[in-house]
Each structure stands twice: as C-alpha cells, then as structure tokens.
Design a protein around this motif. Sequence first.
Motif, PDB file in Angstrom:
ATOM      1  N   LEU A 104       0.902  -1.314  -0.156  1.00  0.00           N
ATOM      2  CA  LEU A 104      -0.200  -0.202  -0.194  1.00  0.00           C
ATOM      3  C   LEU A 104       1.354   0.906   0.049  1.00  0.00           C
ATOM      4  CD1 LEU A 104      -2.574  -0.803   2.656  1.00  0.00           C
ATOM      5  CD2 LEU A 104      -2.693  -0.435   0.178  1.00  0.00           C
ATOM      6  N   CYS A 105       2.032   1.238   0.890  1.00  0.00           N
ATOM      7  CA  CYS A 105       3.112   2.323   0.838  1.00  0.00           C
ATOM      8  C   CYS A 105       3.941   2.959  -0.575  1.00  0.00           C
ATOM      9  CB  CYS A 105       3.654   2.531   1.994  1.00  0.00           C
ATOM     10  SG  CYS A 105       2.748   2.546   4.379  1.00  0.00           S
ATOM     11  N   PHE A 106       4.270   2.040  -0.824  1.00  0.00           N
ATOM     12  CA  PHE A 106       4.558   1.680  -1.771  1.00  0.00           C
ATOM     13  C   PHE A 106       3.991   2.503  -2.977  1.00  0.00           C
ATOM     14  CE2 PHE A 106       6.724   0.046  -6.124  1.00  0.00           C
ATOM     15  CZ  PHE A 106       7.414   0.495  -6.128  1.00  0.00           C
ATOM     16  N   TYR A 107       2.688   1.685  -3.732  1.00  0.00           N
ATOM     17  CA  TYR A 107       1.704   1.824  -4.962  1.00  0.00           C
ATOM     18  C   TYR A 107       1.569   3.611  -4.732  1.00  0.00           C
ATOM     19  CZ  TYR A 107       1.459  -2.336  -7.237  1.00  0.00           C
ATOM     20  OH  TYR A 107       2.386  -3.082  -8.025  1.00  0.00           O
ATOM     21  N   LEU A 108       1.318   4.122  -3.343  1.00  0.00           N
ATOM     22  CA  LEU A 108       1.224   5.436  -2.767  1.00  0.00           C
ATOM     23  C   LEU A 108       2.140   5.946  -3.199  1.00  0.00           C
ATOM     24  CD1 LEU A 108      -0.882   4.796   0.671  1.00  0.00           C
ATOM     25  CD2 LEU A 108      -1.647   5.448  -1.559  1.00  0.00           C
ATOM     26  N   ALA A 109       3.577   5.926  -3.257  1.00  0.00           N
ATOM     27  CA  ALA A 109       4.623   6.589  -3.601  1.00  0.00           C
ATOM     28  C   ALA A 109       4.481   6.674  -4.833  1.00  0.00           C
ATOM     29  CB  ALA A 109       5.483   5.688  -2.660  1.00  0.00           C
ATOM     30  N   ALA A 111       2.373   7.108  -7.533  1.00  0.00           N
ATOM     31  CA  ALA A 111       1.640   7.641  -7.227  1.00  0.00           C
ATOM     32  C   ALA A 111       1.600   8.931  -7.145  1.00  0.00           C
ATOM     33  CB  ALA A 111       0.081   7.634  -6.555  1.00  0.00           C
ATOM     34  N   ARG A 112       2.968   8.919  -6.527  1.00  0.00           N
ATOM     35  CA  ARG A 112       3.221  10.353  -6.711  1.00  0.00           C
ATOM     36  C   ARG A 112       4.195  10.833  -6.694  1.00  0.00           C
ATOM     37  NH1 ARG A 112      -0.142   8.859  -2.823  1.00  0.00           N
ATOM     38  NH2 ARG A 112      -2.088  11.136  -2.480  1.00  0.00           N
ATOM     39  N   ILE A 113       5.071   9.789  -7.420  1.00  0.00           N
ATOM     40  CA  ILE A 113       6.736   9.968  -8.220  1.00  0.00           C
ATOM     41  C   ILE A 113       7.264   8.912  -8.613  1.00  0.00           C
ATOM     42  CG2 ILE A 113       7.403  11.589  -5.083  1.00  0.00           C
ATOM     43  CD1 ILE A 113       8.764   8.520  -4.930  1.00  0.00           C
ATOM     44  N   PRO A 114       8.117   9.288  -9.433  1.00  0.00           N
ATOM     45  CA  PRO A 114       8.885   8.425 -10.357  1.00  0.00           C
ATOM     46  C   PRO A 114       8.886   6.859  -9.972  1.00  0.00           C
ATOM     47  CG  PRO A 114       9.885  10.004 -10.834  1.00  0.00           C
ATOM     48  CD  PRO A 114       8.420   9.991  -9.584  1.00  0.00           C
ATOM     49  N   LEU A 115       9.037   6.117 -10.428  1.00  0.00           N
ATOM     50  CA  LEU A 115       9.408   4.595 -10.169  1.00  0.00           C
ATOM     51  C   LEU A 115      10.733   4.637  -9.634  1.00  0.00           C
ATOM     52  CD1 LEU A 115       8.371   1.480 -10.126  1.00  0.00           C
ATOM     53  CD2 LEU A 115       8.765   1.006 -12.087  1.00  0.00           C
ATOM     54  N   GLY A 116      12.023   5.117 -10.904  1.00  0.00           N
ATOM     55  CA  GLY A 116      13.201   4.626 -10.081  1.00  0.00           C
ATOM     56  C   GLY A 116      13.701   5.527  -9.334  1.00  0.00           C
ATOM     57  N   VAL A 117      12.103   6.637  -9.100  1.00  0.00           N
ATOM     58  CA  VAL A 117      12.861   6.776  -7.572  1.00  0.00           C
ATOM     59  C   VAL A 117      12.303   6.282  -6.087  1.00  0.00           C
ATOM     60  CG1 VAL A 117      12.408   8.963  -5.892  1.00  0.00           C
ATOM     61  CG2 VAL A 117      12.867   9.479  -8.095  1.00  0.00           C
ATOM     62  N   ALA A 118      10.527   6.433  -6.557  1.00  0.00           N
ATOM     63  CA  ALA A 118      10.651   5.099  -5.649  1.00  0.00           C
ATOM     64  C   ALA A 118      11.551   4.033  -4.922  1.00  0.00           C
ATOM     65  CB  ALA A 118       8.334   4.900  -5.663  1.00  0.00           C
ATOM     66  N   VAL A 119      11.714   3.488  -5.653  1.00  0.00           N
ATOM     67  CA  VAL A 119      12.606   2.366  -5.631  1.00  0.00           C
ATOM     68  C   VAL A 119      13.565   2.308  -4.985  1.00  0.00           C
ATOM     69  CG1 VAL A 119      13.682  -0.020  -6.528  1.00  0.00           C
ATOM     70  CG2 VAL A 119      11.195   0.579  -7.735  1.00  0.00           C
ATOM     71  N   THR A 120      14.335   2.845  -5.449  1.00  0.00           N
ATOM     72  CA  THR A 120      15.523   3.436  -4.855  1.00  0.00           C
ATOM     73  C   THR A 120      15.083   3.551  -3.360  1.00  0.00           C
ATOM     74  OG1 THR A 120      16.339   4.431  -6.805  1.00  0.00           O
ATOM     75  CG2 THR A 120      17.848   5.594  -4.977  1.00  0.00           C
ATOM     76  N   LEU A 162       6.519  15.306  -1.138  1.00  0.00           N
ATOM     77  CA  LEU A 162       7.120  15.167  -0.159  1.00  0.00           C
ATOM     78  C   LEU A 162       6.147  13.546   0.134  1.00  0.00           C
ATOM     79  CD1 LEU A 162       8.748  16.145   2.701  1.00  0.00           C
ATOM     80  CD2 LEU A 162       6.845  17.131   3.057  1.00  0.00           C
ATOM     81  N   ALA A 163       4.719  13.588  -0.072  1.00  0.00           N
ATOM     82  CA  ALA A 163       3.669  12.751   0.740  1.00  0.00           C
ATOM     83  C   ALA A 163       4.294  11.273  -0.199  1.00  0.00           C
ATOM     84  CB  ALA A 163       2.849  12.609   0.237  1.00  0.00           C
ATOM     85  N   GLY A 164       4.976  11.302  -1.792  1.00  0.00           N
ATOM     86  CA  GLY A 164       5.336  10.748  -2.581  1.00  0.00           C
ATOM     87  C   GLY A 164       6.712  10.063  -1.414  1.00  0.00           C
ATOM     88  N   ILE A 165       7.882  10.521  -1.143  1.00  0.00           N
ATOM     89  CA  ILE A 165       8.816  10.726  -0.498  1.00  0.00           C
ATOM     90  C   ILE A 165       8.605  10.203   0.480  1.00  0.00           C
ATOM     91  CG2 ILE A 165      10.864  11.568   0.462  1.00  0.00           C
ATOM     92  CD1 ILE A 165      10.920  13.942  -1.366  1.00  0.00           C
ATOM     93  N   LEU A 166       8.048  10.526   1.566  1.00  0.00           N
ATOM     94  CA  LEU A 166       7.832   9.592   2.619  1.00  0.00           C
ATOM     95  C   LEU A 166       6.570   8.405   2.934  1.00  0.00           C
ATOM     96  CD1 LEU A 166       5.866  12.824   4.514  1.00  0.00           C
ATOM     97  CD2 LEU A 166       8.491  11.915   4.963  1.00  0.00           C
ATOM     98  N   PHE A 167       5.790   8.116   1.910  1.00  0.00           N
ATOM     99  CA  PHE A 167       5.391   6.597   1.684  1.00  0.00           C
ATOM    100  C   PHE A 167       6.290   5.776   1.310  1.00  0.00           C
ATOM    101  CE2 PHE A 167       0.709   8.855   0.870  1.00  0.00           C
ATOM    102  CZ  PHE A 167       0.555   8.043   2.210  1.00  0.00           C
ATOM    103  N   ALA A 168       7.310   6.100   0.931  1.00  0.00           N
ATOM    104  CA  ALA A 168       8.311   5.397  -0.010  1.00  0.00           C
ATOM    105  C   ALA A 168       9.556   5.121   1.506  1.00  0.00           C
ATOM    106  CB  ALA A 168       8.915   5.567  -1.041  1.00  0.00           C
ATOM    107  N   LEU A 169       9.623   5.891   2.184  1.00  0.00           N
ATOM    108  CA  LEU A 169      10.128   5.654   3.255  1.00  0.00           C
ATOM    109  C   LEU A 169       9.114   4.663   4.081  1.00  0.00           C
ATOM    110  CD1 LEU A 169      11.565   9.239   3.980  1.00  0.00           C
ATOM    111  CD2 LEU A 169      12.918   7.390   3.640  1.00  0.00           C
ATOM    112  N   ALA A 170       8.467   4.360   4.275  1.00  0.00           N
ATOM    113  CA  ALA A 170       7.487   3.890   4.996  1.00  0.00           C
ATOM    114  C   ALA A 170       7.301   2.572   4.460  1.00  0.00           C
ATOM    115  CB  ALA A 170       5.703   4.774   5.157  1.00  0.00           C
ATOM    116  N   ALA A 171       7.963   2.337   2.685  1.00  0.00           N
ATOM    117  CA  ALA A 171       7.692   1.556   2.019  1.00  0.00           C
ATOM    118  C   ALA A 171       8.976   0.402   3.047  1.00  0.00           C
ATOM    119  CB  ALA A 171       7.006   1.570   1.123  1.00  0.00           C
TER     120      ALA A 171
END
Length: 304
Positions: A104-109, A111-120, A162-171
């Motif tokens: 859930l956190c990863f997909y919410l991220a 939706a807000r930031i690029p795939l490469g950034v979210a996975v990194t 910022l929300a996308g970055i925070l969701f990615a950190l939660a993931a």
Amino acid sequence: MATMHVDRTGSGRFPRFSLVALAGRTLGAIPPPAQVLVGIVSVQIGAAVAKQLFGAVGSTGTVALRLFFAAAVLLLIWRPSLRMSRRAWAVAAGYGVVLGVMNLCFYLALARIPLGVAVTIEFLGPLAVALAGSRRWLDGLWALLAGGGVVLLTESRGELHLAGILFALAAAVCWGLYILLGAALGRQSSEGGGLAIGMVVAAMVAMPVGVVESGMSLLDPAILVLGLLVALLSSVIPYSLELEALRRIPPRVFGILMSLEPAVAALVGLVVLSESLQWTQWLAVICVVSASVGATRSARPSSP
C-alpha cells in the motif's frame, strides 16, 4: 545483502505434483543469475503496468487486485495446510500484515513520484537490514553513501511530492521488517504454505482500502485481467525465480544481483512510463546501488 526466502508446500496430489515438477524443470534450465535478473525486470514491469491502472482504480485499488490474485494463484499452486502451530500462525499473520502495508505504501508513493525514485528510496530497507549491527568503518561508509543518495533525491526533487517520499520511506521500513519476518516464516513453515497464507492476510489488509477507493470498478473484466497480469509479474513469477536462484547460488551473490533493482526500476520507468530523471537523481540511484553492492560484498558470512 540480507534477503527473504521461504520454502513452499502443497497437498501432494498428482495434478499439483505434475505442475510443480514441470515448473521446477523449466526454472532449473535457466542460469541462476538470469533468474534473478528476469525476476527484477518482471517486478519493475509489473509496477509500471500497475501505475497505468491508477487512473482507473487508484493506487490502493491496484494493490488490492495484485494481492488478491497473487494470493489466489499461490493458494492454487501450494494448497497450504492449516495445521500450523500458534507461533507459525502468528508469524504468517505478521508477515502478511507487513506485506500488505508495504505494498500500500509503495503504490501510494508510486502514484506521486517516479518508479525509479520510489524503488531507490524503498531499497534503503533491505540495505539497513544488511548493515544493522555492524561496527566496521567500511559499512559506515556504505551507509553514508546510501544516505548521500537519498539527500540527492530530496534536494533535487523538483516536482517530487513530499508525501510520495514519505510513503516510499514507510515502504522501506516495511521491507526491512518483511525480510526479518520472511526469514522467521521460512523457519516456522514448510515450502510455500506460509507464503500463501501470508499473502492471503496481505490481501485481507489491502482489499477493504482498495474497495473504499475504487468500488465496483474493480469488477470490470478488463481491469481484472490487468490485475491478474500485475500479480503474475510482480509476485508469482519473481518469487518463484528468486526462490529457485537461492537454491543454487550463495546469498551474497544473490544480494549483489538484487542491488541492481533501483537502476532497473529507473530504466523501466524511462522506457515504459517515459519518466525521465534528472542527472542528480541518476547519481542518487548509482549511490544507493553502489552502497548495496559494497555492503553485500563486504558482509561477513553468516554463522552456520
């Protein structure tokens, strides 16, 4: 790098045995490094397909579809026994909850930031597990390198939310817990039974959230087909390939290969989703990949 792998089980009936034996022979014909790389590409293409579903059913609706179909396929393949100890059930439930929240956190991220950034950013989770407890200066250097990569991402975020970055950190936090619980699950259950039950729990976590956001649109036949495709690409295929690879190569080699995931995600985002990154963001991806490779190569072998 520390990694999660769990064994799998089934009822032993003849049709299932034939299916598993055929799958085993097919997977066994692929060299282990190729298995890991194909699994990485499969996961990232699955994420790219999932992101294209967001307009129809939203990010949480996409998660719900992915985990529902992944659970259904794993139950069909492994047919787990419900006769497990209380501890095994507790571990499987905890694993499933973390898996559901992580997705859930990863997909919410996503939706807000690029795939490469979210996975990194998310990849900091397994990197932290690999470095946890180390007192060597070299491992501190890898941690600083990874941290520098994240600073580059946030400093150059531009259109990044910022929300996308925070969701990615939660993931990322969930991914670290997922690795630890996955190792415990492997000790508490045999073959794929625990994995299948954990996936059912994950689906139960995600489904209510997805239904609230997407409603009846989840039942559209075209959406269901795409949801099944995402489940196969993002869960069933990579999990099977990774498990087979772990049987044939050392975990350290596996970890080095998995370290390529952020870079592959950035490339898939560029090719499939036309998500171009700034040069500082590519540099951030390189920092995290290099830190992961370095931490894995310098890790001390686990005690037997």
